[in-house]
Scaffold this motif. Structure first.
Motif, mmCIF file in Angstrom:
data_model
loop_
_atom_site.group_PDB
_atom_site.id
_atom_site.type_symbol
_atom_site.label_atom_id
_atom_site.label_comp_id
_atom_site.label_asym_id
_atom_site.label_seq_id
_atom_site.Cartn_x
_atom_site.Cartn_y
_atom_site.Cartn_z
ATOM 1 N N TYR A 1 7.999 -9.731 20.142
ATOM 2 C CA TYR A 1 7.065 -9.391 21.223
ATOM 3 C C TYR A 1 6.992 -10.560 22.206
ATOM 4 O O TYR A 1 6.671 -11.681 21.837
ATOM 5 N N GLN B 1 1.896 -3.144 26.563
ATOM 6 C CA GLN B 1 2.982 -3.194 25.583
ATOM 7 C C GLN B 1 2.931 -1.930 24.734
ATOM 8 O O GLN B 1 1.878 -1.603 24.176
ATOM 9 N N GLY C 1 9.980 -2.409 26.413
ATOM 10 C CA GLY C 1 9.081 -3.455 25.962
ATOM 11 C C GLY C 1 9.729 -4.367 24.957
ATOM 12 O O GLY C 1 10.627 -3.963 24.237
#
Lengths: 109, 112, 109, 112
Positions: A32, A83, B67
């Motif tokens: 991430y 996200q 993402g």
């Protein structure tokens, strides 16, 4: 990205990744990219950050004139993006958008 | 801001990916990956990869994935296990045209 | 407001005034209440600040697990108000509203 | 957030103040202090004071003042010098009904 490049002259966005491989309920992303805002806040802001706030300029001005501040201006995210997280549980797969997960722009506040 | 350079395929043009969602899946990949009802293909925004998620040989979600910044180095879909160990969830990211429709090593059923 | 009361348990708004008596071109205000955000940012944010951002929670989580951060979450204004300034020059009196002059709400970012 | 307690007059009710702007003045005190064209009085938002600014005995701006938190301890307008030394600008803040219409110690002309 090498470490020394991070000691930059002024507050700016830097890449920061968080490894999610050990969070077994998260299918995606495995890495991430959260990012972070790093670097000092100094006058003149006008030449350094695209949008700056009068309040910050005044705090920095007080500091320059030697008045101690309980909290000096600090480099923080001023714009975020979302996200998508794909997670798995006993109820199956879920795709969900989480707001304000990724720092996209920084400023001195 | 120093994002790592990604695969040329994912950046130089807009990818098309297979688009599918199994009825058991909650939520969706959004406008980018969802497509209309019944849509089988979807055109991705720039810098996106194709994603495919399977439960054994049975497709759960297919679409675009932007993402996370992990990139998608492979042109073809080579699924790897994800989620809790012992589970049967397989995921691939790839950057070839409709690459998420077929997964090497399993019999994919993209849509019922 | 006494000094010891400022060492509070968590990030919050504190009164900060700036004396403008020495700025002779400013007619009003003579004392400008700019305020500041002060105090530590700690988990759990949910019990401490009304609106908190996932990004901040993730940074604090990294810190708690011992990962060093180039910049730790910091207590900053998240909402400002305007300030009217009445100034005088050779062109006469001017009343002008300046945006983002007064910190009104704080958060950890 | 620890604002100092203000004068009771300025907080317990909405003040009315004299409203005026000399043509030489740029900008305005805004909706709170400006009034309509030709308005002579204005009702202030809570926690506001009346303000009056004069150049010698000649009114420049009158209206409501809420910014700055300096408070307005006096019910009557007692102007004091403001701005550069040697200038003739006088300012008062007060919390009495229409208190900024008359300044003690000078002959105020609130509107032409």
């Amino acid at each position: 990205q090498n470490r020394s490049a991070r000691h930059q002259a002024h507050c700016r966005l830097q890449e920061l990744t968080i490894d999610l491989h050990d969070r077994k309920f998260i299918v995606m992303p495995t890495v991430y990219v959260a990012n972070n805002c790093e670097g000092p806040c100094k006058l003149p802001l006008s030449t350094r950050v695209p949008s700056y706030y009068s309040h910050t300029v005044l705090l920095l001005g007080m500091q320059e004139r030697g008045s101690p501040l309980q909290r000096a201006p600090c480099c923080v995210p001023v714009r975020y993006s979302d996200q998508l997280i794909i997670s798995i549980s006993t109820e199956g797969l879920e795709v969900r958008k989480f707001p304000n997960m990724v720092a996209e722009e920084c400023g001195c506040r | 801001m120093g994002l790592p350079p990604g695969p040329p395929g994912a950046r130089s043009r807009n990818l098309s990916c297979v688009s599918y969602k199994h009825p058991s899946v909650r939520g969706s990949l959004g406008g980018a990956g969802g497509g209309g009802p019944g849509a089988r293909h979807v055109r991705c925004p720039p810098r996106h990869c194709c994603i495919g998620i399977w439960n054994q040989s049975h497709a759960l979600v297919q679409g675009c994935w932007g993402g996370g910044g992990a990139g998608c180095p492979s042109p073809a879909c080579a699924p790897s296990p994800a989620g809790a160990p012992g589970g049967a969830v397989l995921v691939c990211l790839c950057h070839g045209h409709l690459c998420n429709g077929n997964a090497s090593g399993l019999v994919a059923r993209p849509a019922p």
